[in-house]
Design an enzyme around this catalytic site. Structure first.
Site, PDB file in Angstrom:
ATOM      1  N   SER A 174     -74.057  -9.029 -17.538  1.00 32.57           N
ATOM      2  CA  SER A 174     -74.762 -10.347 -17.132  1.00 32.57           C
ATOM      3  C   SER A 174     -74.060 -11.682 -17.120  1.00 32.57           C
ATOM      4  O   SER A 174     -73.349 -11.838 -18.373  1.00 32.57           O
ATOM      5  CB  SER A 174     -76.213 -10.458 -17.756  1.00 32.57           C
ATOM      6  OG  SER A 174     -76.719 -11.794 -17.282  1.00 32.57           O
ATOM      7  N   TYR A 225     -81.297 -11.811 -24.712  1.00 33.08           N
ATOM      8  CA  TYR A 225     -81.017 -10.994 -23.558  1.00 33.08           C
ATOM      9  C   TYR A 225     -79.471 -11.278 -23.497  1.00 33.08           C
ATOM     10  O   TYR A 225     -78.862 -10.313 -23.473  1.00 33.08           O
ATOM     11  CB  TYR A 225     -81.880 -11.543 -22.447  1.00 33.08           C
ATOM     12  CG  TYR A 225     -81.149 -10.963 -20.962  1.00 33.08           C
ATOM     13  CD1 TYR A 225     -81.013  -9.242 -21.020  1.00 33.08           C
ATOM     14  CD2 TYR A 225     -80.676 -11.467 -19.925  1.00 33.08           C
ATOM     15  CE1 TYR A 225     -80.453  -8.641 -19.830  1.00 33.08           C
ATOM     16  CE2 TYR A 225     -79.900 -10.853 -18.758  1.00 33.08           C
ATOM     17  CZ  TYR A 225     -79.942  -9.453 -18.701  1.00 33.08           C
ATOM     18  OH  TYR A 225     -78.981  -8.998 -17.688  1.00 33.08           O
ATOM     19  N   LYS A 231     -76.351  -8.426 -24.303  1.00 33.51           N
ATOM     20  CA  LYS A 231     -75.123  -8.180 -23.419  1.00 33.51           C
ATOM     21  C   LYS A 231     -73.698  -8.393 -24.075  1.00 33.51           C
ATOM     22  O   LYS A 231     -72.800  -7.446 -23.832  1.00 33.51           O
ATOM     23  CB  LYS A 231     -75.335  -8.966 -22.158  1.00 33.51           C
ATOM     24  CG  LYS A 231     -76.585  -8.377 -21.238  1.00 33.51           C
ATOM     25  CD  LYS A 231     -76.235  -7.038 -20.682  1.00 33.51           C
ATOM     26  CE  LYS A 231     -77.327  -6.674 -19.746  1.00 33.51           C
ATOM     27  NZ  LYS A 231     -77.085  -5.342 -19.037  1.00 33.51           N
ATOM     28  N   ARG A 254     -88.337 -25.536 -15.951  1.00 34.07           N
ATOM     29  CA  ARG A 254     -88.314 -24.351 -16.682  1.00 34.07           C
ATOM     30  C   ARG A 254     -87.275 -24.548 -18.029  1.00 34.07           C
ATOM     31  O   ARG A 254     -86.129 -24.991 -17.742  1.00 34.07           O
ATOM     32  CB  ARG A 254     -88.294 -23.094 -15.800  1.00 34.07           C
ATOM     33  CG  ARG A 254     -88.279 -21.842 -16.867  1.00 34.07           C
ATOM     34  CD  ARG A 254     -88.483 -20.416 -15.803  1.00 34.07           C
ATOM     35  NE  ARG A 254     -86.989 -20.235 -15.433  1.00 34.07           N
ATOM     36  CZ  ARG A 254     -86.530 -19.252 -14.616  1.00 34.07           C
ATOM     37  NH1 ARG A 254     -87.659 -18.323 -14.249  1.00 34.07           N
ATOM     38  NH2 ARG A 254     -85.384 -19.135 -14.444  1.00 34.07           N
TER      39      ARG A 254
HETATM   40  N1  UFG Z   1     -87.190 -20.608  -9.720  1.00 37.09           N
HETATM   41  C1  UFG Z   1     -88.426 -21.382  -9.299  1.00 37.09           C
HETATM   42  N2  UFG Z   1     -89.512 -20.878  -9.286  1.00 37.09           N
HETATM   43  C2  UFG Z   1     -89.654 -19.414  -9.578  1.00 37.09           C
HETATM   44  C3  UFG Z   1     -88.747 -18.635 -10.097  1.00 37.09           C
HETATM   45  C4  UFG Z   1     -87.508 -19.325 -10.326  1.00 37.09           C
HETATM   46  O1  UFG Z   1     -88.054 -22.535  -9.364  1.00 37.09           O
HETATM   47  O2  UFG Z   1     -90.741 -19.156  -9.338  1.00 37.09           O
HETATM   48  C5  UFG Z   1     -86.039 -21.108  -9.980  1.00 37.09           C
HETATM   49  C6  UFG Z   1     -85.395 -20.989 -11.318  1.00 37.09           C
HETATM   50  O3  UFG Z   1     -85.848 -22.153 -12.120  1.00 37.09           O
HETATM   51  C7  UFG Z   1     -83.992 -21.102 -11.108  1.00 37.09           C
HETATM   52  C8  UFG Z   1     -83.906 -20.120  -9.931  1.00 37.09           C
HETATM   53  O4  UFG Z   1     -84.976 -20.319  -9.214  1.00 37.09           O
HETATM   54  O5  UFG Z   1     -83.448 -22.291 -10.976  1.00 37.09           O
HETATM   55  C9  UFG Z   1     -83.502 -18.894 -10.122  1.00 37.09           C
HETATM   56  O6  UFG Z   1     -84.532 -18.261 -11.202  1.00 37.09           O
HETATM   57  P1  UFG Z   1     -84.719 -16.883 -11.409  1.00 37.09           P
HETATM   58  O7  UFG Z   1     -85.599 -16.471 -12.306  1.00 37.09           O
HETATM   59  O8  UFG Z   1     -84.653 -15.960 -10.043  1.00 37.09           O
HETATM   60  O9  UFG Z   1     -83.114 -16.343 -12.064  1.00 37.09           O
HETATM   61  P2  UFG Z   1     -82.145 -17.087 -13.415  1.00 37.09           P
HETATM   62  O10 UFG Z   1     -81.154 -17.781 -12.697  1.00 37.09           O
HETATM   63  O11 UFG Z   1     -83.210 -17.650 -14.177  1.00 37.09           O
HETATM   64  O12 UFG Z   1     -81.654 -15.612 -14.105  1.00 37.09           O
HETATM   65  C10 UFG Z   1     -80.496 -15.152 -13.609  1.00 37.09           C
HETATM   66  C11 UFG Z   1     -80.937 -13.392 -13.753  1.00 37.09           C
HETATM   67  C12 UFG Z   1     -80.897 -13.200 -15.287  1.00 37.09           C
HETATM   68  C13 UFG Z   1     -79.744 -13.783 -16.094  1.00 37.09           C
HETATM   69  C14 UFG Z   1     -79.804 -15.203 -15.947  1.00 37.09           C
HETATM   70  C15 UFG Z   1     -78.323 -15.898 -16.585  1.00 37.09           C
HETATM   71  O13 UFG Z   1     -82.005 -13.018 -13.032  1.00 37.09           O
HETATM   72  O14 UFG Z   1     -80.887 -11.736 -15.553  1.00 37.09           O
HETATM   73  O15 UFG Z   1     -79.497 -15.637 -14.475  1.00 37.09           O
HETATM   74  O16 UFG Z   1     -78.605 -17.329 -16.734  1.00 37.09           O
HETATM   75  F1  UFG Z   1     -79.890 -13.593 -17.562  1.00 37.09           F
END
Ligand code: UFG
Length: 336
Positions: A117, A141, A145, A288
């Protein structure tokens, strides 16, 4: 080739199994079905329902099926959960991963592709992120990794394990057969689509980031493109292939995967409205914790060394295929 896919009933694993079968490989799956779905595994593939963390049992399986390569997709993979329950992450992802390596050592299987990841980078100082960027994970997490990558590296040095590791951020999209179903669902694209379907309105986590539209930018990659990369990485671990020569300076081959550009949360919402023809009910909430403004990977090495290019790079392809899949499977795998 005879390949064992750990986590082959999960989102990434099941689509990788599809790609391996299409390329003519002989595929076995091990999955404890704690988060995966038995229905997602292509017909005719034998699924061993059990943990990959039982070294003696896995060694027997590797020997019995004369497995040549392990594609290791199984993992605990929720950032939030890892902060609440780091023990689960270290036990399964690190200790369990090492049990798998021990099983491979006992059985004489010396090729592995690790689905890692980009969480190993944490909040990098430079963008796009290249593979030599310092690894500074900001959650358990990502730390697990990184730890397992380290183990794989040193197994290469000491035992001649041939290894390729792929680091990627946001996997998206669906194939005809398989899509994304998590419980609980925390990821953006499924939450956007659920909002269209009449679930909870989407909460945009902050629109005051230093980005062009104020929302976070992430590097989305189509799950089928990721599966293609797994296939290429498996080929790169072939005996004698200089790309994974354990005694070379580089040793374990590490490649980032991404689109090289990135898309904002608002662009994802716009794409979902385009492909569905419906509005995405949403509201803007607070940021978040732990969300960096921009995470974009450089895929230059994957292109140069693996010959990988994303074939489905647009948001419309990713969000559109995810939307189609959900329409065909309104109850997830219950209607597979
Ligand atoms: N987001 C929202 N609303 C939601 C969900 C997400 O605004 O309901 C935003 C988050 O703040 C972020 C973006 O959408 O800016 C993407 O969020 P995700 O939760 O879909 O994914 P992440 O980027 O947080 O996580 C991803 C992978 C993880 C990994 C991470 C590394 O899914 O496995 O990147 O930073 F660990």
């Amino acid at each position: 080739m005879r390949i064992l896919v750990t986590g082959g009933a999960g989102y990434v694993g099941s689509v990788s199994v599809e790609a391996l079968l299409a390329a003519g490989h002989d595929v076995s799956v091990i999955d404890d079905l704690s988060t995966g779905h038995a229905e997602s595994v292509a017909d005719g593939v034998d699924v061993v329902d059990g943990p990959y963390t039982d070294a003696a049992a896995v060694a027997k399986l590797l020997e019995a099926r004369r497995i040549e390569v392990v594609l290791h997709c199984a993992a605990r993979s929720l950032v939030g959960e890892s902060l609440q329950n780091p023990a689960r992450y270290f036990v399964d992802n690190v200790a369990g991963g090492i049990a798998l390596l021990e099983a491979m050592r006992a059985a004489g299987t010396n090729r592995i592709v690790f689905s890692s990841s980009a969480a190993v980078y944490g909040i990098p100082d430079t963008s796009p992120i290249v593979e030599d960027t310092p690894l500074r994970p900001i959650n358990p997490y990502g730390e697990t990794k990184r730890s397992f990558e380290g183990a794989v590296w040193w197994y290469g040095v000491a035992y001649g394990l041939r290894a390729a590791t792929l680091r990627y951020f946001n996997v998206a999209g669906a194939t005809e057969r398989n899509g994304e179903v998590h419980d609980p669902e925390t990821h953006l694209i499924p939450n956007v689509l659920a909002a269209i379907e009449g679930g909870k309105p989407l909460v945009v986590f902050g629109d005051d980031y230093p980005t062009p539209d104020g929302t976070c930018i992430r590097d989305y990659i189509h799950v089928a493109d990721l599966a293609d990369a797994h296939l290429l990485a498996i080929e790169a671990t072939a005996p004698g292939d200089p790309r994974t020569e354990p005694s070379s300076e580089r040793g374990m081959l590490v490649c980032n995967l991404g689109n090289g550009g990135g898309f904002s949360v608002r662009q994802v919402i716009d794409a979902a409205e385009r492909v569905s023809g419906q509005a995405v009910p949403h509201e803007v909430g607070p940021r978040r914790a732990g969300d960096p403004p921009v995470l974009v990977a450089s895929s230059a090495r994957a292109s140069e060394v693996l010959g990988w290019q994303p074939a489905r790079p647009t948001l419309d392809e990713m969000v559109g295929s995810a939307w189609e899949w959900r329409r065909r499977h309104p109850d997830g795998y219950a209607t597979a």
